[in-house]
Design a protein around this motif. Sequence first.
Motif, PDB file in Angstrom:
ATOM      1  N   GLY A 498      -6.423   7.479 -45.715  1.00  0.00           N
ATOM      2  CA  GLY A 498      -7.419   8.364 -45.117  1.00  0.00           C
ATOM      3  C   GLY A 498      -7.082   8.812 -43.712  1.00  0.00           C
ATOM      4  N   LEU A 499      -5.871   8.521 -43.270  1.00  0.00           N
ATOM      5  CA  LEU A 499      -5.478   8.823 -41.904  1.00  0.00           C
ATOM      6  C   LEU A 499      -4.598  10.075 -41.874  1.00  0.00           C
ATOM      7  CD1 LEU A 499      -6.025   7.336 -39.214  1.00  0.00           C
ATOM      8  CD2 LEU A 499      -3.746   6.335 -39.431  1.00  0.00           C
ATOM      9  N   SER A 500      -4.788  10.921 -40.880  1.00  0.00           N
ATOM     10  CA  SER A 500      -3.945  12.101 -40.717  1.00  0.00           C
ATOM     11  C   SER A 500      -2.504  11.669 -40.442  1.00  0.00           C
ATOM     12  CB  SER A 500      -4.447  12.952 -39.549  1.00  0.00           C
ATOM     13  OG  SER A 500      -3.446  13.857 -39.125  1.00  0.00           O
ATOM     14  N   PRO A 501      -1.533  12.204 -41.189  1.00  0.00           N
ATOM     15  CA  PRO A 501      -0.128  11.844 -40.924  1.00  0.00           C
ATOM     16  C   PRO A 501       0.298  12.182 -39.501  1.00  0.00           C
ATOM     17  CG  PRO A 501      -0.325  12.986 -43.030  1.00  0.00           C
ATOM     18  CD  PRO A 501      -1.651  13.108 -42.348  1.00  0.00           C
ATOM     19  N   ASN A 502      -0.228  13.291 -38.959  1.00  0.00           N
ATOM     20  CA  ASN A 502       0.140  13.664 -37.595  1.00  0.00           C
ATOM     21  C   ASN A 502      -0.313  12.603 -36.593  1.00  0.00           C
ATOM     22  OD1 ASN A 502       1.376  16.059 -38.317  1.00  0.00           O
ATOM     23  ND2 ASN A 502      -0.491  17.247 -38.119  1.00  0.00           N
ATOM     24  N   VAL A 503      -1.550  12.114 -36.762  1.00  0.00           N
ATOM     25  CA  VAL A 503      -2.062  11.094 -35.853  1.00  0.00           C
ATOM     26  C   VAL A 503      -1.284   9.794 -36.014  1.00  0.00           C
ATOM     27  CG1 VAL A 503      -4.068   9.687 -35.266  1.00  0.00           C
ATOM     28  CG2 VAL A 503      -4.365  12.115 -35.783  1.00  0.00           C
ATOM     29  N   ALA A 504      -1.060   9.391 -37.259  1.00  0.00           N
ATOM     30  CA  ALA A 504      -0.353   8.129 -37.512  1.00  0.00           C
ATOM     31  C   ALA A 504       1.046   8.160 -36.913  1.00  0.00           C
ATOM     32  CB  ALA A 504      -0.283   7.874 -39.021  1.00  0.00           C
ATOM     33  N   MET A 505       1.760   9.268 -37.112  1.00  0.00           N
ATOM     34  CA  MET A 505       3.140   9.325 -36.641  1.00  0.00           C
ATOM     35  C   MET A 505       3.208   9.453 -35.122  1.00  0.00           C
ATOM     36  SD  MET A 505       5.331  11.268 -39.518  1.00  0.00           S
ATOM     37  CE  MET A 505       5.670  10.372 -41.031  1.00  0.00           C
ATOM     38  N   ALA A 506       2.297  10.218 -34.554  1.00  0.00           N
ATOM     39  CA  ALA A 506       2.288  10.322 -33.093  1.00  0.00           C
ATOM     40  C   ALA A 506       1.988   8.971 -32.456  1.00  0.00           C
ATOM     41  CB  ALA A 506       1.260  11.362 -32.646  1.00  0.00           C
ATOM     42  N   ALA A 507       1.056   8.222 -33.034  1.00  0.00           N
ATOM     43  CA  ALA A 507       0.725   6.902 -32.499  1.00  0.00           C
ATOM     44  C   ALA A 507       1.915   5.943 -32.628  1.00  0.00           C
ATOM     45  CB  ALA A 507      -0.489   6.332 -33.225  1.00  0.00           C
ATOM     46  N   ALA A 508       2.596   6.000 -33.775  1.00  0.00           N
ATOM     47  CA  ALA A 508       3.755   5.130 -33.964  1.00  0.00           C
ATOM     48  C   ALA A 508       4.848   5.446 -32.950  1.00  0.00           C
ATOM     49  CB  ALA A 508       4.290   5.290 -35.394  1.00  0.00           C
ATOM     50  N   TRP A 509       5.062   6.731 -32.688  1.00  0.00           N
ATOM     51  CA  TRP A 509       6.097   7.109 -31.730  1.00  0.00           C
ATOM     52  C   TRP A 509       5.726   6.669 -30.315  1.00  0.00           C
ATOM     53  CZ3 TRP A 509      10.974   8.618 -31.955  1.00  0.00           C
ATOM     54  CH2 TRP A 509      11.566   9.109 -30.790  1.00  0.00           C
ATOM     55  N   GLU A 510       4.478   6.898 -29.940  1.00  0.00           N
ATOM     56  CA  GLU A 510       4.043   6.535 -28.589  1.00  0.00           C
ATOM     57  C   GLU A 510       4.086   5.019 -28.392  1.00  0.00           C
ATOM     58  OE1 GLU A 510       3.477   8.325 -26.039  1.00  0.00           O
ATOM     59  OE2 GLU A 510       3.512  10.314 -26.938  1.00  0.00           O
TER      60      GLU A 510
END
Length: 558
Positions: A498-510
Amino acid sequence: MTGDTVSGPSPGPAAGATAPARRGRASALSRHRLAVVVALHALVGALVALGLPGPLLSADDVTHLALARTLAGGGPQPLPPQPPYGLLYPLLVAPAWAMGLSGGGVLVWARLVSVAAGSGTVVVAHRLARRVFRLDPVAALVVALVAGTTPALVVTASITWSERLAGLTVSLLVAVVAEAVGRDPSTATTRQVATRGAVVVVAAGAVAATHPRLVPVAVAGALVAAVAWRRRPVAAAVVAGSALLVVAGAEVAGRLVQEAALGSGGTYGAAELAASRGAGRAAAMVERGIGAVASATAATAGFALVGWLVAWREPRTRVMTVLAGVVVAEAGWFLVGIERADAWYHGRYLDVLAPVTLVAAGAALVRRDRLVLLAPAAALVAGLAGALIGPVDLWNRPRSPVMMLGVEAAGAPFGSARFSPWSVALVATVVAVAVVVTARRRRLCAGVTLVTVALGVASASVAVTRLWDGAVGSRVAEAVDTVERTVSSDGLVIDPVGLSPNVAMAAAWEQGLDRTRLADAGVPARDAGGDPLVLSAPDRVPPGAELVAEVDGAVFWR
């Protein structure tokens, strides 16, 4: 005597050697000019790439970087599965990870790869202009500069996408195929045919490895060359067969790397594609195709249409129209499955053709071809078509400056968000008329061209700044920074359901890919793996967790 009647000096060995010497000096001067233009292009591109805000950190960005990390020996990545991506761009970024650079250093490397691809496109465009369209050195330089500086491509120089690389590989394929088709293979030696065929196969493989959506373009280019060599059936069969094997190999290799990195070879399966793009969607395909052509035409002030017509009229360059048609048809076919506002103007899969069409259109301008008169009318018709076919607010979407092939090339200096479709069509027409009027005066035409390029670069800079201000990456970066200042943690666990891929990936990168992992199953408990932060959808609360921060429909728990 008759020998005494000669009025001038007899041509001697020295005089006979003058012409080749002049040609040699002219060729050297042309190479030096090209080198200077390419160096300046790379310098400007680097300033744009490194000086603009970012990274935007969409799923596309982080996926490319994560695939590169796996290729460099970084193992599986803590990211959810994504659609299939090409292998070539991650291969070029992988050395940054292998050298031990940090995330920020890898981003710089990735952006400079895009800059290098853009400058390489200028070189390929120059070769197209000189060898295929037979332009003089100065005109070829002007045309190549415009072809390599389409605003949307300048924008993507500061984002870790493969679009600039796609523009280079597609242009290279068109160039080598056009040159191969323009030479009679029946008079060539076996070695010459083998060399030309190998170059075509390598170029087709590079296109296929850039992005899976460009596979039809790669296959079309190789088949065009094979058909042109039908008088040498063995060579034609070898070229066609080798190209198909290389393209298939690039596809398989890309899937394997993505499987190793993200646990999935791509979320677009054959069954899904068939269901969303079958015969029942024929009407939608036609509608999207019209929108795509209108977009490409308006975005280049009608130059794209002129380029296609000029290329078709000249037998030596008709191969370009074949490839152009394949790109547009393939883009329309693919985009039928993308139901969103910018689908018609998804220029990232059309602007790869921009360098080729702009070179062809530039040749028409320099030659004062009557087809140039179609530019204003084509831009106006396309602009009106785009306004009438698409949603009213389509051109005002924040994504449009990147996705549209760069309507700024038509003269809009501050980004299309300030222009309605009607005013964009008007600006495109004015710029097209200005170029046509000045085409008979070489220096004035070059000046207008350079001003248009400068406006495009400025517009691209504004577009990226505006995109960053509203990008998911900027908001996630701020949230992660706030969390890190207030809460200590043992890394980040991402629950992708249920999570936006953009949010998940940006958080992982940060947070850092080495300090991030995916939840194995269900909602992770608070004590899973120490005391990590958990990122999940708001309705998936980890047991015993407390809310720390919320951003874009996602929640950080501790």
